[in-house]
Write a protein that holds these residues in place. Structure first.
Motif, short mmCIF file in Angstrom:
data_model
loop_
_atom_site.label_atom_id
_atom_site.label_comp_id
_atom_site.label_asym_id
_atom_site.label_seq_id
_atom_site.Cartn_x
_atom_site.Cartn_y
_atom_site.Cartn_z
N VAL A 158 0.87 -1.17 0.00
CA VAL A 158 0.00 0.00 0.00
C VAL A 158 0.91 1.23 0.00
CG1 VAL A 158 -1.78 1.27 1.27
CG2 VAL A 158 -1.76 -1.25 1.32
N PRO A 159 0.60 2.26 -0.78
CA PRO A 159 1.43 3.48 -0.75
C PRO A 159 1.57 4.01 0.68
CG PRO A 159 -0.11 3.58 -2.58
CD PRO A 159 -0.48 2.36 -1.79
N VAL A 160 2.76 4.49 1.02
CA VAL A 160 3.07 4.94 2.37
C VAL A 160 3.52 6.40 2.35
CG1 VAL A 160 4.58 4.61 4.38
CG2 VAL A 160 3.77 2.62 3.08
N ILE A 161 3.01 7.17 3.32
CA ILE A 161 3.55 8.51 3.57
C ILE A 161 4.43 8.38 4.81
CG2 ILE A 161 3.07 10.91 4.14
CD1 ILE A 161 0.46 10.67 2.63
N GLU A 162 5.74 8.56 4.63
CA GLU A 162 6.69 8.38 5.72
C GLU A 162 6.68 9.58 6.65
OE1 GLU A 162 11.45 7.27 6.23
OE2 GLU A 162 10.52 7.36 4.26
N THR A 163 6.52 9.33 7.93
CA THR A 163 6.41 10.43 8.89
C THR A 163 7.27 10.19 10.12
OG1 THR A 163 4.65 9.50 10.26
CG2 THR A 163 3.96 10.63 8.27
N GLY A 164 7.51 11.27 10.82
CA GLY A 164 7.79 11.18 12.23
C GLY A 164 9.20 11.12 12.73
N VAL A 165 10.10 10.34 12.13
CA VAL A 165 11.43 10.23 12.72
C VAL A 165 12.06 11.62 12.74
CG1 VAL A 165 13.73 9.24 12.51
CG2 VAL A 165 11.72 7.85 11.98
N GLY A 166 12.43 12.08 13.92
CA GLY A 166 12.92 13.45 14.05
C GLY A 166 14.31 13.52 14.66
N ILE A 167 15.33 13.42 13.82
CA ILE A 167 16.68 13.71 14.29
C ILE A 167 16.92 15.19 13.98
CG2 ILE A 167 19.13 13.11 14.15
CD1 ILE A 167 18.29 10.36 13.18
N CYS A 168 16.48 16.02 14.90
CA CYS A 168 16.46 17.48 14.69
C CYS A 168 17.71 18.12 15.30
CB CYS A 168 15.20 18.08 15.33
SG CYS A 168 13.65 17.37 14.73
N HIS A 169 18.20 19.16 14.62
CA HIS A 169 19.42 19.85 15.03
C HIS A 169 19.15 21.32 15.30
CE1 HIS A 169 20.75 16.40 12.62
NE2 HIS A 169 21.90 16.44 13.27
N ILE A 170 19.95 21.89 16.19
CA ILE A 170 20.02 23.34 16.35
C ILE A 170 21.49 23.74 16.20
CG2 ILE A 170 19.76 25.31 17.92
CD1 ILE A 170 17.35 23.91 19.14
N TYR A 171 21.77 24.61 15.24
CA TYR A 171 23.13 25.12 15.04
C TYR A 171 23.23 26.50 15.67
CZ TYR A 171 26.95 27.58 12.70
OH TYR A 171 28.05 28.35 12.44
N VAL A 172 24.19 26.64 16.58
CA VAL A 172 24.43 27.92 17.26
C VAL A 172 25.59 28.61 16.55
CG1 VAL A 172 24.85 29.08 19.44
CG2 VAL A 172 23.61 26.90 19.41
N ASP A 173 25.28 29.63 15.79
CA ASP A 173 26.25 30.36 14.97
C ASP A 173 27.16 31.22 15.85
OD1 ASP A 173 27.29 31.19 12.45
OD2 ASP A 173 26.07 33.01 12.54
N ASP A 174 28.30 31.62 15.32
CA ASP A 174 29.18 32.52 16.09
C ASP A 174 28.59 33.91 16.23
OD1 ASP A 174 29.54 33.08 13.39
OD2 ASP A 174 31.68 33.52 13.60
N LYS A 175 27.52 34.17 15.46
CA LYS A 175 26.82 35.46 15.56
C LYS A 175 25.53 35.32 16.39
CE LYS A 175 29.65 37.48 12.57
NZ LYS A 175 30.43 36.32 12.11
N ALA A 176 25.45 34.28 17.20
CA ALA A 176 24.22 34.02 17.95
C ALA A 176 24.15 34.81 19.24
CB ALA A 176 24.12 32.53 18.28
N ASN A 177 22.92 35.11 19.65
CA ASN A 177 22.65 35.63 20.99
C ASN A 177 22.63 34.42 21.92
OD1 ASN A 177 20.90 36.15 23.34
ND2 ASN A 177 20.62 38.17 22.44
N MET A 178 23.59 34.34 22.83
CA MET A 178 23.76 33.13 23.64
C MET A 178 22.58 32.88 24.58
SD MET A 178 27.80 33.00 24.51
CE MET A 178 29.03 33.43 23.25
N ASP A 179 22.01 33.93 25.13
CA ASP A 179 20.85 33.75 26.01
C ASP A 179 19.67 33.19 25.22
OD1 ASP A 179 22.18 34.67 28.24
OD2 ASP A 179 21.52 36.75 28.00
N MET A 180 19.47 33.72 24.01
CA MET A 180 18.40 33.21 23.16
C MET A 180 18.66 31.75 22.80
SD MET A 180 17.35 34.24 19.26
CE MET A 180 16.86 35.93 19.62
N ALA A 181 19.90 31.44 22.45
CA ALA A 181 20.24 30.07 22.06
C ALA A 181 19.97 29.10 23.21
CB ALA A 181 21.70 30.00 21.63
N THR A 182 20.37 29.47 24.41
CA THR A 182 20.15 28.60 25.57
C THR A 182 18.67 28.37 25.83
OG1 THR A 182 22.19 29.42 26.57
CG2 THR A 182 20.63 28.32 28.03
#
Length: 419
Positions: free
Chosen positions: A222-246
């Protein structure tokens, strides 16, 4: 395979497919009436639902389910009220069925229109999240689709009573009998049967861990819509606001660590790592988060657990976070595109140019700038409840609302034209 399991599941699919033909013709008003009746039924029968859920919770504790998994399984009066509100929100949404997608007149005089129509019968295979039962039924009915659900054994008592209450309320409000089916069989062979019923089921949507999704994708005809697996990332740039990032990282990791939009890996630009990593670790440890760092991270914070290659490809679903120091944004993007699951990725930066580059080069359904990945959700995107979050590119991508549960039909008007 047990012949009875095959027969039971097949007969349920047949009944749902038959009901889908009538359901597709119902008006928006008729479908909305059913959704409101379903919401009211959840509220009036909350004590019965909580009693069934309590039994599932007891079984889960005995089986040693993690705290995060038990949280996904738990129902409260407030959560049931939220499920009911979700059904009412679905009722308030515009009905996509019959909406025009395109229209034009050909040089030969043919008028061609394209409209949205239901998919037909949707199969949902999911694990320990009882709220999926209400969301899936509500979205399927509003989009004119019948539904056959098979929930995991962890929530079998909760899901059985929820499906029964919702199906009864829907039918009493005018939804064709049989349009809502719940497979009570917890044996995995029930899933095998569903995956072969391409004569009746038009699409299967698996919701759960990587193992479940992989199994369905690799074995279903049956056709499948693949969902859900979430290997999610957050990249903290050198131009980031550290308080916001935390603040964003804490939100993305700790609010609901078992859900697919929780962050699993944080990438930190080497230019701010010496200052930012100790600050982040101190904050996360107060939330009891286990941190696994690369060799560079462990040099800065020696008490961290050393991350392995497996960590970068793991969806923890728990209070565990892997952290890596990268030389620049290009390395961060390469890491994300290599290990990410195409779900949700974020950059924390005050540099507009870097933000645009990140969004352009990262291959994922949702790419954030200065916001938590936890917003990848149908309700947060204004779609009402969601049927799932697609990590593929066909036929839908990202949070799947009503339109994702439709297909198209061409209507052609002529005046005797022949070819």
């Amino acid at each position: 395979m047990d012949l009875d399991i095959n027969t039971i599941v097949t007969e349920q699919a047949k009944a749902a497919k038959k009901a889908s033909k009538k359901l597709a013709l119902l008006s928006s008003a008729e479908k909305n009436k059913a959704l409101y009746a379903m919401a009211h039924a959840l509220e009036t029968k909350t004590p019965i639902i909580l009693k069934a859920n309590m039994l599932d919770m007891e079984d889960g504790r005995q089986k040693g389910l993690s705290a995060a998994m038990l949280d996904r399984l738990l129902l409260t009066t407030e959560r049931i009220a939220q499920m009911a509100d979700g059904l009412r929100q679905i009722a308030s949404l515009d009905d996509p069925i019959g909406n025009g997608i395109m229209s034009h007149r050909r040089p030969n005089g043919l008028d061609i229109r394209c409209i949205r129509v239901p998919l037909g019968l949707i199969g949902i295979i999911y694990e320990a999240r009882p709220n999926v039962t209400a969301d899936a039924i509500g979205l399927c009915l509003k989009s004119g689709n019948a539904v056959i659900l098979r929930g995991g054994s962890e929530a079998i008592k909760s899901n059985t009573i929820l499906a029964s209450i919702l199906a009864e309320a829907a039918h009493s409000a005018g939804i064709p009998e049989g349009a809502v089916q719940f497979v009570k069989i917890t044996d995995h062979s029930a899933v095998d049967v569903m995956m072969r019923l391409n004569k009746y089921i038009d699409v299967i949507i698996p919701r759960g861990g990587a193992g479940l999704i992989k199994r369905v994708v690799e074995n279903s005809i049956v056709p499948v819509i693949e969902t859900g697996v979430g290997i999610c990332h957050i990249y903290v740039d050198d131009k980031a606001n550290m308080d916001m990032a935390t603040k964003i990282i804490i939100n993305a990791k700790t609010t609901r660590p078992a859900v697919c939009n929780a962050v699993e890996t944080v990438l930190i630009h080497q230019g701010i790592a010496n200052e930012f990593l100790p600050l982040l670790c101190e904050k996360l440890k107060s939330y009891k988060v286990e941190i696994r760092g690369c060799e560079k991270c462990c040099q800065i914070c020696p008490d961290l657990k050393l991350a392995t290659d497996e960590d970068w490809a793991t969806e923890y679903g728990d209070l565990i976070l892997s952290v890596k120091i990268v030389t620049d944004m290009d390395e961060a993007i390469d890491h994300i595109n290599n290990f990410g699951s195409g779900h949700s990725e974020a950059i924390i930066t005050d540099c507009y140019t870097n933000a645009l580059k990140f969004q352009k080069n990262v291959d994922a359904a949702a790419v954030y700038v200065n916001a938590s990945t936890r917003f990848t959700d149908g309700n947060e995107f204004g779609f009402g409840a969601e049927i799932g979050i697609s990590t593929q590119k066909l036929h839908a991508r990202g949070p799947m609302g009503l339109e994702a549960l439709t297909t198209m039909k061409y209507l052609i008007y002529g005046e005797g034209q022949v070819r």
